[in-house]
Design an enzyme around this catalytic site. Structure first.
Site, PDB file in Angstrom:
ATOM      1  N   ASP A  74    -112.827  47.044  26.332  1.00  0.00           N
ATOM      2  CA  ASP A  74    -112.883  45.675  26.841  1.00  0.00           C
ATOM      3  C   ASP A  74    -114.273  45.099  27.093  1.00  0.00           C
ATOM      4  O   ASP A  74    -114.432  43.888  27.107  1.00  0.00           O
ATOM      5  CB  ASP A  74    -112.045  45.593  28.139  1.00  0.00           C
ATOM      6  CG  ASP A  74    -111.738  44.166  28.539  1.00  0.00           C
ATOM      7  OD1 ASP A  74    -111.634  43.309  27.646  1.00  0.00           O
ATOM      8  OD2 ASP A  74    -111.613  43.896  29.743  1.00  0.00           O
ATOM      9  N   CYS A 125    -107.108  27.867  30.832  1.00  0.00           N
ATOM     10  CA  CYS A 125    -106.236  29.004  31.143  1.00  0.00           C
ATOM     11  C   CYS A 125    -106.433  29.443  32.592  1.00  0.00           C
ATOM     12  O   CYS A 125    -107.565  29.607  33.057  1.00  0.00           O
ATOM     13  CB  CYS A 125    -106.556  30.153  30.186  1.00  0.00           C
ATOM     14  SG  CYS A 125    -105.657  31.673  30.529  1.00  0.00           S
TER      15      CYS A 125
END
Length: 382
Positions: free
Chosen positions: A136, A216
């Site tokens: 990540d 978002c």
């Protein structure tokens, strides 16, 4: 030679599963050119918001060999965090904050990386190769690589969807100099379904498979460091860290086996349903205590209190007024600004009183704008 590679791959998969991975596949170390083009289009459109690191290493992100020229295969691994509870269970409990499922247990960065390192070490010990592991934080396109490795497909919500694990997989990658046989790639099975698009509270999807991160709730509550844009505050509801709505509504989740979920991600009681009153009362020491060992700790106290104030403003819970009012004196200007907005939503009389006392003493221009928002609204109405 081919049989030896297949045997090595099978043994590697067994080792990975012993380490807690529920999905395994191998991708070639070259992504299709369309992947790089989609990334460039997304960046050019500014839909990554303040995530500047997406721009800085875009070339390395576009293809594994741009990051490490010696890589020949990418081993993609998925660790399930399928929840045992309904992610929507707090939707109508407005005096509690909603934390994304992935952040309710141990920090996935630590858990996945530890398992990746064990798996990669086994590979090095049992073959002549070099490896690099990623979770990540590096310029790695995990989701397209996972699709190429057959773990699933990148769904309309832009996250990976698996036939066996739904939308609940943490992804990790092992880059290796070994030339391994690639798995059969994933096939898009979203069909005509638009559930994830339809449920988004802030309409963050520009179109299927394309997300405007700036709209978002996950971006707004985690990555965004400044004030929450006014136009999204009501839509946030009681989301205080991330948002699972588009993931949780995915029909493929019905096939996800919760028994396959890694136990490290079981929710901690204090993170599964935190009371807004407790969150609003946190100082730095309290924040570190509550969120120790959680990925939330990276956000810091101020961001979580800011988010909790937005949730408080949406709660219609008058008992939170004293806690909100106390935060009008917070040292952090973003927290102060959010407290002003929350108080206006909860108690207009108290807001007017505090405004009269504080307006002339407030040094920050953004907080002043929050105090004067009602003046702007009245002027616009006339």
């Amino acid at each position: 030679m081919a049989d030896d590679k297949l045997r090595l791959t099978k043994n590697l998969e067994n080792m990975a599963r012993e380490q807690g991975f529920a999905a395994f596949g191998i991708a070639p170390a070259v992504l299709a050119p369309v992947t790089a083009q989609r990334l460039q289009d997304w960046l050019a459109g500014g839909q990554h918001g303040d995530m500047i690191w997406m721009e800085g290493r875009a070339d390395e992100r576009a293809s594994p060999q741009n990051l490490w020229p010696d890589v020949r295969s990418v081993i993609m691994l998925g660790m399930s965090y399928a929840p045992a509870h309904d992610p929507f269970s707090l939707e109508k409990v407005p005096d509690h904050g909603r934390i994304s499922v992935y952040a309710q247990g141990k920090d996935y960065h630590d858990v996945v990386k530890r398992a990746l390192k064990h798996t990669a070490r086994w590979l090095v010990e049992n073959s002549d190769c070099e490896v690099k592991v990623f979770v990540d934080t590096a310029p790695v396109m995990e989701k397209p690589l996972a699709e190429a490795a057959g773990l699933g497909w990148q769904g309309k919500h832009t996250n990976l969807v698996s036939r066996d694990h739904g939308s609940w997989l943490f992804l990790g990658a092992i880059y290796t100099t070994l030339d391994l046989e690639p798995s059969m790639g994933g096939k898009d099975r979203c069909g005509s379904c638009s559930a994830c698009q339809d449920i988004c509270p802030t309409n963050a999807f520009i179109e299927p498979y394309r997300l405007d991160a700036q709209a978002c709730i996950s971006y707004l509550t985690i990555e965004n460091k400044g004030p929450i844009p006014t136009k999204y505050r009501k839509a946030m509801g009681n989301h205080i860290y991330g948002c699972d709505d588009c993931l949780a509504v995915c029909p493929w989740n019905k096939f996800a086996d919760q028994a396959a979920a890694n136990k490290a991600f079981l929710p901690r009681a204090e993170l599964a349903a935190p009371a807004l009153a407790d969150l609003l009362a946190m100082d730095d020491a309290g924040f570190r205590t509550i969120f120790s060992g959680s990925p939330i700790k990276r956000s810091g106290r101020n961001r979580i209190v800011r988010n909790s104030l937005i949730a408080a403003g949406n709660s219609a819970d008058a008992t939170l007024v004293p806690a909100v009012t106390a935060l009008l004196d917070d040292e952090n200007v973003v927290v102060r600004g959010a407290a002003v907005w929350a108080l206006l939503q909860l108690d207009r009389n108290q807001f007017d009183h505090e405004k009269e006392v504080r307006l002339s003493k407030e040094p920050d221009p953004d907080v002043l704008l929050e105090w004067r928002s009602t003046e702007t609204s009245v002027a616009a109405a006339h």
